[in-house]
Design a protein around this motif. Structure first.
Motif, PDB file in Angstrom:
ATOM      1  N   GLY B 162       0.829  -1.204   0.000  1.00 31.92           N
ATOM      2  CA  GLY B 162       0.000   0.000   0.000  1.00 31.92           C
ATOM      3  C   GLY B 162       0.862   1.251   0.000  1.00 31.92           C
ATOM      4  N   LEU B 163       1.944   1.211   0.757  1.00 26.04           N
ATOM      5  CA  LEU B 163       2.862   2.356   0.797  1.00 26.04           C
ATOM      6  C   LEU B 163       3.500   2.567  -0.577  1.00 26.04           C
ATOM      7  CD1 LEU B 163       4.148   4.429   2.723  1.00 26.04           C
ATOM      8  CD2 LEU B 163       6.025   2.810   3.052  1.00 26.04           C
ATOM      9  N   VAL B 164       3.868   1.462  -1.237  1.00 33.33           N
ATOM     10  CA  VAL B 164       4.524   1.567  -2.547  1.00 33.33           C
ATOM     11  C   VAL B 164       3.590   2.203  -3.576  1.00 33.33           C
ATOM     12  CG1 VAL B 164       5.545   0.261  -4.456  1.00 33.33           C
ATOM     13  CG2 VAL B 164       6.062  -0.378  -2.090  1.00 33.33           C
ATOM     14  N   VAL B 165       2.310   1.784  -3.563  1.00 28.00           N
ATOM     15  CA  VAL B 165       1.408   2.325  -4.587  1.00 28.00           C
ATOM     16  C   VAL B 165       0.892   3.718  -4.213  1.00 28.00           C
ATOM     17  CG1 VAL B 165       0.711   0.019  -5.321  1.00 28.00           C
ATOM     18  CG2 VAL B 165      -0.692   1.241  -3.653  1.00 28.00           C
ATOM     19  N   TYR B 166       1.060   4.109  -2.956  1.00 32.77           N
ATOM     20  CA  TYR B 166       0.601   5.432  -2.517  1.00 32.77           C
ATOM     21  C   TYR B 166       1.348   6.549  -3.249  1.00 32.77           C
ATOM     22  CZ  TYR B 166      -0.034   9.460   0.628  1.00 32.77           C
ATOM     23  OH  TYR B 166      -0.305  10.700   1.147  1.00 32.77           O
ATOM     24  N   GLY B 167       2.657   6.414  -3.349  1.00 33.14           N
ATOM     25  CA  GLY B 167       3.489   7.475  -3.919  1.00 33.14           C
ATOM     26  C   GLY B 167       3.047   7.899  -5.310  1.00 33.14           C
ATOM     27  N   PRO B 168       3.075   6.967  -6.284  1.00 34.11           N
ATOM     28  CA  PRO B 168       2.665   7.339  -7.645  1.00 34.11           C
ATOM     29  C   PRO B 168       1.246   7.882  -7.699  1.00 34.11           C
ATOM     30  CG  PRO B 168       3.745   5.198  -7.618  1.00 34.11           C
ATOM     31  CD  PRO B 168       3.575   5.606  -6.191  1.00 34.11           C
ATOM     32  N   PHE B 169       0.350   7.307  -6.892  1.00 32.26           N
ATOM     33  CA  PHE B 169      -1.045   7.755  -6.939  1.00 32.26           C
ATOM     34  C   PHE B 169      -1.177   9.202  -6.488  1.00 32.26           C
ATOM     35  CE2 PHE B 169      -5.327   8.377  -5.381  1.00 32.26           C
ATOM     36  CZ  PHE B 169      -6.083   7.828  -6.408  1.00 32.26           C
ATOM     37  N   MET B 170      -0.393   9.587  -5.464  1.00 30.36           N
ATOM     38  CA  MET B 170      -0.546  10.910  -4.849  1.00 30.36           C
ATOM     39  C   MET B 170       0.332  11.971  -5.505  1.00 30.36           C
ATOM     40  SD  MET B 170      -2.846  10.521  -2.572  1.00 30.36           S
ATOM     41  CE  MET B 170      -2.730  11.978  -1.511  1.00 30.36           C
ATOM     42  N   LYS B 171       1.011  11.602  -6.599  1.00 28.99           N
ATOM     43  CA  LYS B 171       2.011  12.493  -7.192  1.00 28.99           C
ATOM     44  C   LYS B 171       1.470  13.902  -7.434  1.00 28.99           C
ATOM     45  CE  LYS B 171       5.833  11.788 -10.363  1.00 28.99           C
ATOM     46  NZ  LYS B 171       6.381  10.891 -11.372  1.00 28.99           N
ATOM     47  N   LYS B 172       0.226  13.982  -7.914  1.00 29.12           N
ATOM     48  CA  LYS B 172      -0.317  15.310  -8.237  1.00 29.12           C
ATOM     49  C   LYS B 172      -1.411  15.717  -7.248  1.00 29.12           C
ATOM     50  CE  LYS B 172       0.873  15.730 -13.057  1.00 29.12           C
ATOM     51  NZ  LYS B 172       1.815  14.567 -13.150  1.00 29.12           N
ATOM     52  N   LEU B 173      -1.493  15.034  -6.116  1.00 26.12           N
ATOM     53  CA  LEU B 173      -2.546  15.333  -5.142  1.00 26.12           C
ATOM     54  C   LEU B 173      -1.924  15.784  -3.830  1.00 26.12           C
ATOM     55  CD1 LEU B 173      -4.810  12.202  -5.768  1.00 26.12           C
ATOM     56  CD2 LEU B 173      -5.275  14.558  -6.477  1.00 26.12           C
ATOM     57  N   ALA B 174      -2.595  16.712  -3.159  1.00 30.19           N
ATOM     58  CA  ALA B 174      -2.105  17.193  -1.874  1.00 30.19           C
ATOM     59  C   ALA B 174      -2.346  16.127  -0.802  1.00 30.19           C
ATOM     60  CB  ALA B 174      -2.819  18.482  -1.493  1.00 30.19           C
ATOM     61  N   PHE B 175      -1.438  16.078   0.192  1.00 34.91           N
ATOM     62  CA  PHE B 175      -1.625  15.138   1.306  1.00 34.91           C
ATOM     63  C   PHE B 175      -2.972  15.386   1.970  1.00 34.91           C
ATOM     64  CE2 PHE B 175      -1.595  14.489   5.897  1.00 34.91           C
ATOM     65  CZ  PHE B 175      -1.304  13.140   5.951  1.00 34.91           C
ATOM     66  N   GLY B 176      -3.713  14.305   2.170  1.00 33.50           N
ATOM     67  CA  GLY B 176      -4.937  14.426   2.953  1.00 33.50           C
ATOM     68  C   GLY B 176      -6.122  14.984   2.205  1.00 33.50           C
ATOM     69  N   ILE B 177      -6.017  15.077   0.874  1.00 31.75           N
ATOM     70  CA  ILE B 177      -7.157  15.598   0.118  1.00 31.75           C
ATOM     71  C   ILE B 177      -8.307  14.592   0.197  1.00 31.75           C
ATOM     72  CG2 ILE B 177      -6.440  14.601  -2.104  1.00 31.75           C
ATOM     73  CD1 ILE B 177      -7.483  17.195  -3.404  1.00 31.75           C
ATOM     74  N   LEU B 178      -9.504  15.077   0.457  1.00 26.82           N
ATOM     75  CA  LEU B 178     -10.680  14.202   0.548  1.00 26.82           C
ATOM     76  C   LEU B 178     -11.747  14.760  -0.389  1.00 26.82           C
ATOM     77  CD1 LEU B 178     -10.830  13.729   4.436  1.00 26.82           C
ATOM     78  CD2 LEU B 178     -10.012  12.071   2.772  1.00 26.82           C
ATOM     79  N   ARG B 179     -11.889  14.120  -1.562  1.00 25.18           N
ATOM     80  CA  ARG B 179     -12.828  14.638  -2.567  1.00 25.18           C
ATOM     81  C   ARG B 179     -14.178  13.933  -2.413  1.00 25.18           C
ATOM     82  NH1 ARG B 179      -8.815  13.231  -7.294  1.00 25.18           N
ATOM     83  NH2 ARG B 179      -8.479  11.554  -5.779  1.00 25.18           N
ATOM     84  N   PHE B 180     -14.891  14.337  -1.344  1.00 28.82           N
ATOM     85  CA  PHE B 180     -16.140  13.629  -1.037  1.00 28.82           C
ATOM     86  C   PHE B 180     -17.237  13.915  -2.063  1.00 28.82           C
ATOM     87  CE2 PHE B 180     -14.678  13.459   3.558  1.00 28.82           C
ATOM     88  CZ  PHE B 180     -14.417  12.116   3.480  1.00 28.82           C
ATOM     89  N   GLY B 181     -17.138  15.037  -2.768  1.00 27.15           N
ATOM     90  CA  GLY B 181     -18.191  15.382  -3.708  1.00 27.15           C
ATOM     91  C   GLY B 181     -18.056  14.687  -5.053  1.00 27.15           C
ATOM     92  N   ARG B 182     -17.031  13.822  -5.196  1.00 25.90           N
ATOM     93  CA  ARG B 182     -16.714  13.301  -6.518  1.00 25.90           C
ATOM     94  C   ARG B 182     -17.078  11.833  -6.695  1.00 25.90           C
ATOM     95  NH1 ARG B 182     -12.010  15.657  -8.610  1.00 25.90           N
ATOM     96  NH2 ARG B 182     -12.160  14.046 -10.178  1.00 25.90           N
ATOM     97  N   GLY B 183     -18.051  11.374  -5.950  1.00 27.79           N
ATOM     98  CA  GLY B 183     -18.504   9.992  -6.136  1.00 27.79           C
ATOM     99  C   GLY B 183     -17.915   9.050  -5.092  1.00 27.79           C
TER     100      GLY B 183
END
Lengths: 63, 379
Positions: B162-183
């Motif tokens: 999970g830690l390994v796949v976290y990095g690439p996924f979050m590359k363009k996202l801010a830490f702790g972003i929670l997009r609750f309105g997006r489905g």
């Protein structure tokens, strides 16, 4: 923060990880101050979860 | 990281998580309650009688053994065990005379100051006992315990992947972003990522120590069959006369390790002792050193220490896994922190599962280019 590539991605998670390691280790090393160090450091990752959740809870106006 | 290896890590993360998720939820729910087992036992009136008055002297060990034996005169004492947290609580195992293991007899619990005998309830009869059985072996004994251990190892792999796949996924996202309105899927991905990465070290440590504790029968069995067996084999003399008192044996063992406390004493003839030597196992008394065991072989006929040694590293690892799994080494605040981490881990488990349920179904290539690439195919 996110525009800095990988180092930006890892800055906060790495800090939380370091605090977690310190916290987990502290209370086994002693009592009193060591316990306080443990409680304080281990609370930070939990607080990070709580604050992020609170600020972005659906329906709250964007900060 | 190459796209191929990232795909591989995602597969590892998906499948290790999915396989252990049902068991993990059981572990989270039962563990959340078990963190407070002392408090619950107290509330339910299930705690052991450990009352004594300040300054009261302990009863001699021999009289405790005698009291225990009265409970079942056909059995003989095989092992005395001492609670590190509660010095009034003594566990005495009575077994069949020729028994070397610990299966055919029974445990008696005595108050070491008053000698009061405490009826041990079957685990199923108490709330904490029930939850503990469910947590440790799903009511299926040794096989279940090994199963839970393997699930624990899968969970450890799941945290690392999970830690390994976290990095690439979050590359363009801010830490702790929670997009609750997006489905549903995006909301769950974001919550899974935040809670997962924030509590990763705790989850890794508790998962790994839990797996180690699951395998404790194998680990102590290995120690007993190798180092301990080699130690007792160096003193093969048979019993020829009467044994000295258990109190003299305990004193001799303690004298070999000044400043230590008794952990347990095994009688000659069982698998943790020699043919005519008691094993006196001692520990320190700080949070750290009470997990470090040492053992002295004490000649049952002379009361003399024949050999004294430490325990191997893997026994120390096993002993130290206890506090880091139970969270019982830093008072009530740490128990509460442990419970909160457990809840967060439960949320990570559920949100991860939802992300998998809501995964994009097989679609045309153009669809995937349009949205799949943007969302990533996490989990």
């Amino acid at each position: 923060m996110s525009g800095e590539g990988m180092s930006g991605v890892w800055r906060i998670p790495a800090a939380l990880a370091v605090l977690s390691v310190i916290g987990l280790a502290a209370a086994i090393l002693g009592d009193g101050l060591w316990d306080w160090l443990c409680w304080a450091t281990l609370s930070v990752p939990l607080a990070a979860c709580a604050v992020k959740l609170w600020r972005q809870w659906p329906g709250r106006p964007a900060a | 990281m190459t796209p191929a290896s990232l795909r591989g890590w995602r597969l590892v993360h998906r499948w290790t998580s999915l396989i252990c998720s049902a068991n993990l939820l059981i572990l989270c729910v039962t563990g959340l309650i078990l963190v407070f087992h002392h408090e619950i036992q107290h509330l339910m009136g299930e705690d052991l009688d450990s009352s004594y008055t300040e300054g009261q002297a302990r009863l001699p060990l021999q009289s405790l053994v005698d009291i225990a034996q009265k409970a079942d005169p056909a059995l003989v004492p095989k092992l005395l065990s001492f609670d590190p947290e509660d010095k009034a609580v003594n566990y005495i195992y009575l077994g069949q005379p020729e028994e070397r293991g610990f299966d055919l007899g029974r445990w008696v619990v005595l108050n070491g100051f008053t000698g009061a005998n405490q009826m041990l309830k079957q685990p199923e009869e108490t709330l904490v006992g029930f939850l503990l059985k469910l947590h440790v072996d799903l009511f299926t004994g040794f096989a279940g315990q090994m199963f839970v251990g393997v699930m624990g190892l899968l969970f450890v792999v799941s945290t690392v992947s999970g830690l390994v796949v976290y990095g690439p996924f979050m590359k363009k996202l801010a830490f702790g972003i929670l997009r609750f309105g997006r489905g549903t899927r995006i909301g769950n991905i974001d919550l899974h990522n935040l809670f997962g990465v924030a509590t990763l070290v705790w989850a890794f440590v508790v998962g790994l120590t839990g797996a180690i504790l699951s395998f404790s029968p194998l680990i102590t069995g290995y120690w007993q069959k190798t180092e301990l067996a080699a130690m007792t084999a160096r003193h093969p003399e048979p019993m020829t006369g009467p044994a000295v008192s258990i109190d003299r044996v305990a004193a001799a063992g303690l004298a070999a390790f000044p400043g230590k406390d008794l952990a347990f004493i095994a009688y000659p003839g069982n698998e943790y002792a020699g043919s005519r030597h008691f094993s006196v196992v001692v520990r320190g008394h700080t949070e750290l050193t009470q997990r470090l065991l040492s053992v002295a072989l004490v000649d049952a006929e002379t009361g003399v220490v024949a050999e004294a040694a430490g325990t191997p590293w893997y026994m120390t690892v096993l002993m130290l896994s206890g506090p880091f799994h139970f969270g019982d080494y830093g008072g009530l605040p740490l128990q509460i922190i442990w419970a909160l981490f457990t809840i967060v881990t439960g949320v990570v488990t559920v949100t991860g599962f939802v992300v998998w349920l809501k995964r994009p179904r097989a679609r045309s290539a153009s669809d995937r280019n349009a949205s799949g690439a943007k969302l990533g195919s996490k989990a």
